[in-house]
Design an enzyme around this catalytic site. Structure first.
Site, mmCIF file in Angstrom:
data_model
loop_
_atom_site.group_PDB
_atom_site.id
_atom_site.type_symbol
_atom_site.label_atom_id
_atom_site.label_comp_id
_atom_site.label_asym_id
_atom_site.label_seq_id
_atom_site.Cartn_x
_atom_site.Cartn_y
_atom_site.Cartn_z
ATOM 1 C CG ASP A 10 -1.502 1.549 1.211
ATOM 2 O OD1 ASP A 10 -2.171 1.498 0.855
ATOM 3 O OD2 ASP A 10 -1.686 1.669 2.959
ATOM 4 C CG ASP A 12 -2.115 7.872 0.395
ATOM 5 O OD1 ASP A 12 -0.899 8.562 0.239
ATOM 6 O OD2 ASP A 12 -2.605 7.641 -0.174
ATOM 7 N N GLY A 47 -7.840 3.559 3.604
ATOM 8 C CA GLY A 47 -7.407 2.983 1.937
ATOM 9 C C GLY A 47 -9.192 2.364 1.130
ATOM 10 N NE ARG A 50 -9.635 12.235 -5.651
ATOM 11 C CZ ARG A 50 -9.376 12.253 -6.122
ATOM 12 N NH1 ARG A 50 -9.685 12.348 -7.285
ATOM 13 N NH2 ARG A 50 -7.733 12.279 -6.853
ATOM 14 C CB SER A 117 -4.070 7.750 -4.165
ATOM 15 O OG SER A 117 -3.410 8.870 -4.798
ATOM 16 C CG ASN A 119 -3.722 12.516 -6.485
ATOM 17 O OD1 ASN A 119 -3.941 13.226 -6.622
ATOM 18 N ND2 ASN A 119 -5.235 12.491 -4.956
ATOM 19 C CG ASP A 171 -2.189 2.290 6.327
ATOM 20 O OD1 ASP A 171 -2.132 2.338 5.314
ATOM 21 O OD2 ASP A 171 -1.974 3.243 6.679
HETATM 22 C C1 BG6 Z 1 -6.369 5.566 -0.010
HETATM 23 C C2 BG6 Z 1 -6.031 6.335 1.520
HETATM 24 O O1 BG6 Z 1 -4.590 5.175 -0.255
HETATM 25 O O2 BG6 Z 1 -6.728 6.872 -1.335
HETATM 26 C C3 BG6 Z 1 -7.481 6.830 1.095
HETATM 27 O O3 BG6 Z 1 -5.706 5.683 1.841
HETATM 28 C C4 BG6 Z 1 -7.764 7.528 0.266
HETATM 29 O O4 BG6 Z 1 -7.139 7.747 2.236
HETATM 30 C C5 BG6 Z 1 -7.482 7.074 -1.307
HETATM 31 O O5 BG6 Z 1 -8.914 8.279 0.419
HETATM 32 C C6 BG6 Z 1 -7.483 7.532 -2.657
HETATM 33 O O6 BG6 Z 1 -7.125 9.216 -2.656
HETATM 34 P P1 BG6 Z 1 -6.674 10.009 -3.965
HETATM 35 O O7 BG6 Z 1 -5.383 10.555 -4.042
HETATM 36 O O8 BG6 Z 1 -7.277 8.839 -5.108
HETATM 37 O O9 BG6 Z 1 -8.243 10.727 -3.528
HETATM 38 MG MG MG Z 2 -2.947 2.822 3.623
#
Ligand code: BG6
Ligand code: MG
Length: 217
Positions: A10, A12, A47, A50, A117, A119, A171
């Site tokens: 993972d 984040d 995890g 969004r 994510s 991002n 995590d």
């Molecule tokens: C995960 C985070 O990695 O990504 C979450 O733990 C988050 O909290 C999810 O909501 C989506 O992220 P993003 O960057 O696409 O908004």
């Molecule tokens: Mg995580």
């Protein structure tokens, strides 16, 4: 002898720490909308995608919003979040994580990212790991986010490995659940350290080496 051919991380909360930036960006939106939001609620977003995160935040809203309003809120949060990510640099990758990744690679493990994510590619670029991993499966490539196993199954597929020969490092309890549902062994770190479904309960990232080399803990 290594126990796993592939390790799927993972991002984040495992490779780097973006939770506080997620918190700040969601807090800004929640404050603007007059919705109660705190660090404890933020922990429930780990995890989770969004839009699912927004749904959790809106549980405390007195107003019912349309889908188009919700999608604007998610965009607004993401813009604020991206602005916060700009300050990340290779200094946000700890020596412990970097050395452990290199050690795992040295014993022949393939390394991948399995992150909800969208991002993820940008964060990997910021911390200097843009071309480091053998595979990156992220929120842009999946329909269902954790606890659905899709992102981990995709990462394993990209590595050309079966789930049984990969270990997932997470995590979040939703991530551990996703791993187990996908047929992977899981290692829990941080909040997920005490997850009963995890095979390994790690206090420090570096303990991963022992788990992969065969000493169960
Ligand atoms: C995960 C985070 O990695 O990504 C979450 O733990 C988050 O909290 C999810 O909501 C989506 O992220 P993003 O960057 O696409 O908004
Ligand atoms: Mg995580």
């Amino acid at each position: 002898m290594k126990k796993y051919e592939g390790i799927i991380f993972d991002l984040d909360g495992v490779i780097c720490h973006t939770d506080h930036y997620h918190y700040l960006a969601w807090k800004q939106l929640a404050d603007r909308l007059g919705i109660y939001f705190d660090e404890q609620i933020n922990n429930r977003l780990r995890g989770v995608s969004r839009m699912e995160s927004l749904k959790i935040i809106l549980e405390n809203s007195k107003v019912i919003y349309t889908d188009s309003e919700k999608s604007k809120f998610a965009q607004e949060k993401n813009q604020d979040y991206r602005q916060l990510l700009v300050q990340m640099s290779p200094a946000d990758l700890s020596a412990e994580v970097k050395d452990t990744l290199n050690a795992l690679r040295k014993i022949g493990c393939k390394l991948a990212i399995g992150s909800s994510s969208k991002n993820a590619p940008y964060i990997l670029e910021r911390i200097g790991l843009k071309n480091y991993f053998d595979a990156v499966a992220d929120g842009n490539q999946i329909e269902y986010s954790k606890p659905n196993p899709q992102v981990f199954l995709l990462a394993a597929q990209q590595l050309n490995l079966a789930p049984e020969s990969c270990l997932v490092v997470e995590d979040a309890s939703t991530g551990i659940e996703a791993a187990v549902r996908g047929g992977f062994d899981a290692a829990g770190l941080g909040d997920a350290r005490t997850c009963a479904a995890a095979k390994y309960h790690l206090t420090e990232f570096v303990e991963l080496k022992e788990a992969v080399m065969g000493n169960d803990n």
